[in-house]
Scaffold this motif. Structure first.
Motif, PDB file in Angstrom:
ATOM      1  N   ASP A 105       0.858  -1.174   0.000  1.00 53.76           N
ATOM      2  CA  ASP A 105       0.000   0.000   0.000  1.00 53.76           C
ATOM      3  C   ASP A 105       0.898   1.228   0.000  1.00 53.76           C
ATOM      4  O   ASP A 105       1.493   1.579   1.025  1.00 53.76           O
ATOM      5  CB  ASP A 105      -0.902  -0.017   1.243  1.00 53.76           C
ATOM      6  N   HIS A 106       0.994   1.893  -1.150  1.00 53.19           N
ATOM      7  CA  HIS A 106       1.933   3.011  -1.284  1.00 53.19           C
ATOM      8  C   HIS A 106       1.477   4.264  -0.543  1.00 53.19           C
ATOM      9  O   HIS A 106       2.253   5.216  -0.427  1.00 53.19           O
ATOM     10  CB  HIS A 106       2.178   3.300  -2.772  1.00 53.19           C
ATOM     11  N   ASP A 107       0.268   4.234  -0.026  1.00 54.03           N
ATOM     12  CA  ASP A 107      -0.161   5.335   0.843  1.00 54.03           C
ATOM     13  C   ASP A 107       0.390   5.167   2.255  1.00 54.03           C
ATOM     14  O   ASP A 107       0.423   6.127   3.037  1.00 54.03           O
ATOM     15  CB  ASP A 107      -1.694   5.394   0.902  1.00 54.03           C
ATOM     16  N   GLN A 108       0.810   3.938   2.587  1.00 51.56           N
ATOM     17  CA  GLN A 108       1.337   3.653   3.916  1.00 51.56           C
ATOM     18  C   GLN A 108       2.860   3.563   3.930  1.00 51.56           C
ATOM     19  O   GLN A 108       3.493   3.837   4.958  1.00 51.56           O
ATOM     20  CB  GLN A 108       0.750   2.333   4.446  1.00 51.56           C
ATOM     21  N   VAL A 109       3.455   3.166   2.825  1.00 51.64           N
ATOM     22  CA  VAL A 109       4.908   3.003   2.730  1.00 51.64           C
ATOM     23  C   VAL A 109       5.494   4.209   2.001  1.00 51.64           C
ATOM     24  O   VAL A 109       5.049   4.566   0.903  1.00 51.64           O
ATOM     25  CB  VAL A 109       5.272   1.704   1.988  1.00 51.64           C
ATOM     26  N   GLY A 110       6.491   4.830   2.615  1.00 51.17           N
ATOM     27  CA  GLY A 110       7.027   6.080   2.093  1.00 51.17           C
ATOM     28  C   GLY A 110       7.573   6.008   0.679  1.00 51.17           C
ATOM     29  O   GLY A 110       7.217   6.827  -0.185  1.00 51.17           O
ATOM     30  N   HIS A 111       8.441   5.021   0.397  1.00 50.13           N
ATOM     31  CA  HIS A 111       9.085   4.957  -0.917  1.00 50.13           C
ATOM     32  C   HIS A 111       9.463   3.508  -1.208  1.00 50.13           C
ATOM     33  O   HIS A 111       9.903   2.784  -0.311  1.00 50.13           O
ATOM     34  CB  HIS A 111      10.348   5.838  -0.929  1.00 50.13           C
ATOM     35  N   VAL A 112       9.286   3.088  -2.457  1.00 54.17           N
ATOM     36  CA  VAL A 112       9.659   1.739  -2.875  1.00 54.17           C
ATOM     37  C   VAL A 112      10.463   1.821  -4.161  1.00 54.17           C
ATOM     38  O   VAL A 112      10.079   2.537  -5.103  1.00 54.17           O
ATOM     39  CB  VAL A 112       8.420   0.852  -3.118  1.00 54.17           C
ATOM     40  N   GLU A 113      11.583   1.100  -4.212  1.00 55.76           N
ATOM     41  CA  GLU A 113      12.355   1.025  -5.451  1.00 55.76           C
ATOM     42  C   GLU A 113      12.972  -0.360  -5.595  1.00 55.76           C
ATOM     43  O   GLU A 113      12.971  -1.153  -4.642  1.00 55.76           O
ATOM     44  CB  GLU A 113      13.449   2.091  -5.488  1.00 55.76           C
ATOM     45  N   TYR A 114      13.472  -0.638  -6.781  1.00 55.97           N
ATOM     46  CA  TYR A 114      14.067  -1.951  -7.060  1.00 55.97           C
ATOM     47  C   TYR A 114      15.528  -1.786  -7.469  1.00 55.97           C
ATOM     48  O   TYR A 114      15.853  -1.004  -8.362  1.00 55.97           O
ATOM     49  CB  TYR A 114      13.297  -2.654  -8.181  1.00 55.97           C
ATOM     50  N   ILE A 115      16.417  -2.529  -6.789  1.00 59.68           N
ATOM     51  CA  ILE A 115      17.838  -2.594  -7.158  1.00 59.68           C
ATOM     52  C   ILE A 115      18.184  -4.074  -7.266  1.00 59.68           C
ATOM     53  O   ILE A 115      18.160  -4.795  -6.260  1.00 59.68           O
ATOM     54  CB  ILE A 115      18.740  -1.895  -6.124  1.00 59.68           C
ATOM     55  N   ALA A 116      18.470  -4.549  -8.448  1.00 56.30           N
ATOM     56  CA  ALA A 116      18.657  -5.985  -8.686  1.00 56.30           C
ATOM     57  C   ALA A 116      19.811  -6.575  -7.884  1.00 56.30           C
ATOM     58  O   ALA A 116      19.674  -7.636  -7.255  1.00 56.30           O
ATOM     59  CB  ALA A 116      18.875  -6.249 -10.177  1.00 56.30           C
TER      60      ALA A 116
END
Length: 514
Positions: free
Chosen positions: A445-456
């Motif tokens: 839920d991106h309203d609850q989690v500040g930031h999400v990214e992907y680094i392989a």
């Protein structure tokens, strides 16, 4: 070690596993094996097992000395064939017989649960070191310890070994002078009959949550639960966590084969029928202190009441420690022995804390499902010092198994409102790690989690998390001390999360003063 054909046939008949015997030429076996590449001795009994078994494996085994085989069908080979209804059950029974039932010479403690098995196994093993004069063997997800010498400790391949390897390890432990064994018992070990016929002196059931459900694993949660509760059915004494949602079902399973006076129930809250209650006194990033109280007469007779300090942080580990205390007490350890041991227990890759200078606190743990990630993030959130301090999480999900974990990760990160999440690679197997990360992200839920990214690249993900941290909590979850990445059927070298984190901290010049 040896086994005759007559003994093998009699044992299989006793368990209603024998179908027939073809080409009755062999009479005695001096070795047993299920991997044709490892057949080295003449008069070897070879087991044809597994869904991927191919006739050429048997042909190679015969070429290298096998004089008989156990299988669920007959093969065109000029050697004795023992045809059975279930090859895995047959291998467990005949392996135990070949190694002359080493379990009968050991006090065996089995531990199951979705999470906490390794922590509890190490707590218990250390707690028994004094009372057994260091004659306690260990079979865990991390390491196998079969004796006091350095070469008698080695990295484990499976949480619970294949039955033949398990009984071979037990025999070696006995030959090395060990008289107790603490072992993790996975649900897979019952699903695949690795521990078929094995009786435990003590069986511990820590917890259960949806996990290991999907292709190549358990088809349903009901099947997962059934496999896990078999430990209780096959234990002389049972220890059960009262706070498990399906406790009533577990208690009935235990009572089916165990005297109620041999069933010990523990809980964090006082409830009817509970034998031990533990109360948290203090928990921080260094240790957890709690009080254990005996409520029933049978619990009081063990004389384990008192204060304990577990050297691994996280109040959620107090339940694991309580189970270890009870099992060690049943095995003959005293409260002072256990208290001293818990203070000194170290578990590689579990609850590893790396303080830094200017880059927060790095916390490395094997947390790899919804429940463990949720507890870990919640605990570390409670340890932050200021409102602006963040919880930064690095994790990924394994490929080819534990599919339900991906949704669980997204749910846990959302419920505990992680501030910054870096999704990365964690044993992708034959799957695309980016696709796995995208599946986790769909459940966040991106309203609850500040930031999400992907680094392989996992090492790069860890480096970014530590580098960007100031006074934050950096959570590196999943791999712990594992020094490999499982990719397309290979174990590719990987330094381990702990080593990578230490290298990053050193590179940043962020080592705190000692």
């Amino acid at each position: 070690m040896s086994l005759t054909l007559t003994e093998a046939v009699a044992l299989l008949k006793e368990h209603d596993l024998l179908v027939t015997v073809v080409n009755q030429n062999a009479t005695e076996f001096q070795a047993v094996e299920y991997d044709s590449r490892k057949v080295k001795t003449a008069n070897t009994l070879f087991f044809c097992k597994g869904v991927g078994f191919q006739p050429r494996y048997l042909a190679l085994a015969v070429e290298k000395g096998a004089v008989a085989y156990v299988a669920m069908q007959a093969y065109d080979q000029p050697v004795t064939g023992i045809i059975v209804k279930d090859d895995q059950k047959a291998m467990a029974l005949l392996s135990a017989a070949f190694y002359d039932y080493p379990q009968n010479e050991l006090f065996v403690i089995g531990i199951t649960g979705t999470k906490g098995k390794t922590t509890t196994a190490y707590f218990t093993t250390n707690a028994l070191e004094t009372s057994t004069a260091k004659k306690t063997a260990l079979i865990s997800t991390l390491n196998t310890v079969l004796g006091p010498k350095p070469n008698q400790t080695f990295k484990s391949k499976l949480t619970t070994p294949e039955s033949m390897d398990l009984f071979a390890d037990m025999r070696e432990a006995v030959d090395n002078g060990m008289n107790h064994l603490v072992m993790e018992v996975s649900s897979q070990s019952y699903l695949k009959n690795r521990v078929y016929g094995l009786k435990f002196d003590v069986g511990i059931f820590l917890n259960i949550s949806p996990d290991h459900i999907g292709r190549n694993e358990h088809p349903t949660f009901a099947n997962y639960l059934y496999c896990k509760e078999q430990l209780l059915v096959n234990a002389k004494v049972c220890i059960i966590n009262r706070e498990i949602e399906v406790f009533d079902q577990l208690l009935q399973a235990a009572k089916a084969t165990t005297d109620p006076d041999k069933i010990f129930v523990f809980s964090q809250t006082e409830q009817p029928g509970v034998d031990f209650v533990y109360h948290s006194l203090e928990s921080n990033l260094a240790e957890s202190k709690f009080e254990l109280q005996a409520k029933s007469q049978k619990a009081q007779e063990l004389a384990l009441t008192g204060e304990y300090v577990a050297s691994v942080p996280g109040d959620y580990n107090e339940g694991n420690a309580t189970a270890a205390i009870i099992s060690a007490g049943l095995a003959g350890a005293t409260a002072p022995m256990i208290q001293a041991a818990l203070k000194q227990t170290h578990i590689p890759g579990r609850m590893e804390v790396l303080p830094t200078k200017g880059h927060g606190t790095v916390y490395i743990d094997y947390a790899h499902d919804y429940a463990s990630v949720k507890r870990l993030v919640a605990f570390l959130r409670a340890q932050t010092q200021a409102k602006e301090d963040r919880v930064i999480v690095v994790l990924g999900a394994t490929g080819d198994k534990g599919i339900s974990r991906r949704q669980g990760f997204g749910k846990a990160l959302s419920e505990e409102r992680a501030d910054y999440v870096i999704l990365t690679t964690d044993d992708p197997g034959f799957e695309d790690p980016k696709a796995i990360a995208e599946e986790i992200d769909r459940h966040i839920d991106h309203d609850q989690v500040g930031h999400v990214e992907y680094i392989a690249d996992r090492a790069s993900a860890i480096e970014k998390a530590i580098t960007m941290s100031k006074n934050d909590m950096v959570v590196i979850a999943g791999k712990g001390a594992d020094a490999y990445q499982k990719v397309k059927g290979q174990d590719l070298p990987y330094p381990s999360d702990l080593v990578v984190a230490k290298q990053v901290i050193e590179k940043l010049g962020a080592q705190p003063k000692k």
